[in-house]
Design a protein around this motif. Structure first.
Motif, PDB file in Angstrom:
ATOM      1  N   LYS A  95     -49.931   6.484 151.566  1.00 55.81           N
ATOM      2  CA  LYS A  95     -49.987   5.022 151.474  1.00 55.81           C
ATOM      3  C   LYS A  95     -49.821   4.398 152.853  1.00 55.81           C
ATOM      4  CE  LYS A  95     -47.337   3.087 148.416  1.00 55.81           C
ATOM      5  NZ  LYS A  95     -46.261   2.792 147.450  1.00 55.81           N
ATOM      6  N   MET A 104     -49.903  -4.656 149.261  1.00 62.98           N
ATOM      7  CA  MET A 104     -50.242  -5.218 147.944  1.00 62.98           C
ATOM      8  C   MET A 104     -51.371  -4.449 147.281  1.00 62.98           C
ATOM      9  SD  MET A 104     -49.961  -9.288 148.672  1.00 62.98           S
ATOM     10  CE  MET A 104     -50.232  -9.706 146.941  1.00 62.98           C
ATOM     11  N   TYR A 105     -52.225  -3.850 148.068  1.00 65.11           N
ATOM     12  CA  TYR A 105     -53.347  -3.077 147.528  1.00 65.11           C
ATOM     13  C   TYR A 105     -52.836  -1.973 146.597  1.00 65.11           C
ATOM     14  CZ  TYR A 105     -57.513  -0.121 147.467  1.00 65.11           C
ATOM     15  OH  TYR A 105     -58.581   0.631 147.059  1.00 65.11           O
ATOM     16  N   GLU A 114     -49.988  -2.127 144.915  1.00 66.43           N
ATOM     17  CA  GLU A 114     -49.132  -2.682 143.872  1.00 66.43           C
ATOM     18  C   GLU A 114     -49.984  -3.415 142.841  1.00 66.43           C
ATOM     19  OE1 GLU A 114     -45.868  -2.085 143.770  1.00 66.43           O
ATOM     20  OE2 GLU A 114     -46.002  -1.006 145.665  1.00 66.43           O
ATOM     21  N   ASN A 115     -49.429  -3.552 141.642  1.00 68.35           N
ATOM     22  CA  ASN A 115     -50.136  -4.332 140.622  1.00 68.35           C
ATOM     23  C   ASN A 115     -49.988  -5.823 140.872  1.00 68.35           C
ATOM     24  OD1 ASN A 115     -51.197  -2.174 139.186  1.00 68.35           O
ATOM     25  ND2 ASN A 115     -49.304  -1.898 138.054  1.00 68.35           N
ATOM     26  N   ALA A 116     -48.769  -6.263 141.157  1.00 68.50           N
ATOM     27  CA  ALA A 116     -48.489  -7.674 141.416  1.00 68.50           C
ATOM     28  C   ALA A 116     -47.166  -7.758 142.164  1.00 68.50           C
ATOM     29  CB  ALA A 116     -48.409  -8.441 140.107  1.00 68.50           C
ATOM     30  N   THR A 165     -51.582 -15.255 140.427  1.00 69.31           N
ATOM     31  CA  THR A 165     -51.812 -15.008 139.007  1.00 69.31           C
ATOM     32  C   THR A 165     -50.567 -15.392 138.222  1.00 69.31           C
ATOM     33  OG1 THR A 165     -52.580 -13.358 137.407  1.00 69.31           O
ATOM     34  CG2 THR A 165     -51.052 -12.591 139.076  1.00 69.31           C
ATOM     35  N   GLN A 185     -47.758 -14.426 135.407  1.00 70.23           N
ATOM     36  CA  GLN A 185     -47.158 -13.254 134.784  1.00 70.23           C
ATOM     37  C   GLN A 185     -46.144 -13.731 133.752  1.00 70.23           C
ATOM     38  OE1 GLN A 185     -44.838 -10.474 137.262  1.00 70.23           O
ATOM     39  NE2 GLN A 185     -46.348  -8.937 136.633  1.00 70.23           N
ATOM     40  N   VAL A 235     -51.685 -10.889 143.433  1.00 71.33           N
ATOM     41  CA  VAL A 235     -52.324  -9.575 143.334  1.00 71.33           C
ATOM     42  C   VAL A 235     -53.386  -9.465 144.431  1.00 71.33           C
ATOM     43  CG1 VAL A 235     -51.948  -9.278 140.858  1.00 71.33           C
ATOM     44  CG2 VAL A 235     -54.021 -10.380 141.644  1.00 71.33           C
ATOM     45  N   GLU A 284     -56.989  -8.198 145.832  1.00 76.07           N
ATOM     46  CA  GLU A 284     -58.328  -7.837 145.371  1.00 76.07           C
ATOM     47  C   GLU A 284     -58.563  -6.391 145.770  1.00 76.07           C
ATOM     48  OE1 GLU A 284     -61.463  -7.463 143.622  1.00 76.07           O
ATOM     49  OE2 GLU A 284     -60.943  -9.608 143.633  1.00 76.07           O
ATOM     50  N   LYS A 285     -58.877  -5.567 144.808  1.00 76.72           N
ATOM     51  CA  LYS A 285     -59.047  -4.148 145.084  1.00 76.72           C
ATOM     52  C   LYS A 285     -60.524  -3.760 145.214  1.00 76.72           C
ATOM     53  CE  LYS A 285     -54.614  -2.770 143.055  1.00 76.72           C
ATOM     54  NZ  LYS A 285     -53.924  -3.989 143.348  1.00 76.72           N
TER      55      LYS A 285
END
Length: 185
Positions: free
Chosen positions: A16, A43-44, A46-48, A81, A83, A92, A94-95
């Motif tokens: 990572k 952040m990439y 992580e989910n949020a 976003t 939650q 979040v 953008e992946k």
């Protein structure tokens, strides 16, 4: 067993870290500071994340974190976003790199097109006035004509760039340069 798990966790963190570092190093191409690049890279994976989680993970001040998040939102690589159960803003990354690239470059390219076509339009009017003014020295009119032809010719590039943007936005580009369906070139 514990020793194997510890080494495995270290390998994951190292992997990572390599990617986060490389993302941070290349984000300058997008006009993003290295700290904002590290944030995006983090952040990439992580989910949020909330601002507090980001602050804790990257050891940055909350104002610096807010600025970095705002920068990343402006280039559309981070989104706010909702939650359930959280009163804090959650973000979040953008992946989808294709989506990020398309959005970022299309904005930049269209800005280039608009600025330059407007400048060309204004310049052509001025140059035409000089070219058509018979009271102006013939050599000056010839110079104006040469400049007019140069900038007029450059419009082809800007019209082509508009078509390129359109091909990205419609997805037509992928007919010519398809996204590979595996990790082979």
């Amino acid at each position: 067993m514990q020793d194997h798990n510890d080494r495995a966790r270290e390998a994951i963190e190292r992997a990572k870290g390599n990617v986060v570092h490389s993302i941070a190093e290349t984000m300058d191409l997008y006009g993003v500071t290295p700290s904002a690049g590290r944030l995006y890279g983090t952040m990439y994976f992580e989910n949020a994340m909330t601002l507090d989680e980001m602050k804790e993970e990257l050891k940055m001040s909350k104002p610096s974190m807010s600025t970095a998040v705002r920068t990343l939102q402006e280039i559309n690589v981070v989104h706010k976003t909702w939650q359930k159960g959280s009163r804090k803003d959650v973000f979040v990354a953008e992946k989808n790199f294709f989506k990020s690239l398309i959005h970022f470059f299309c904005i930049k390219w269209m800005r280039e097109v608009r600025l330059n076509l407007k400048a060309i339009e204004l310049s052509e009017v001025d140059l035409q006035a000089v070219i058509q003014n018979t009271k102006v020295d013939k050599a000056i009119r010839a110079d104006a004509h040469r400049h007019f032809e140069l900038i007029h010719e450059s419009k082809k590039y800007y019209y082509w760039l508009e078509m390129l943007v359109d091909s990205f936005e419609t997805g037509d580009i992928f007919r010519y340069l398809p996204i590979p369906d595996d990790d082979k070139k």
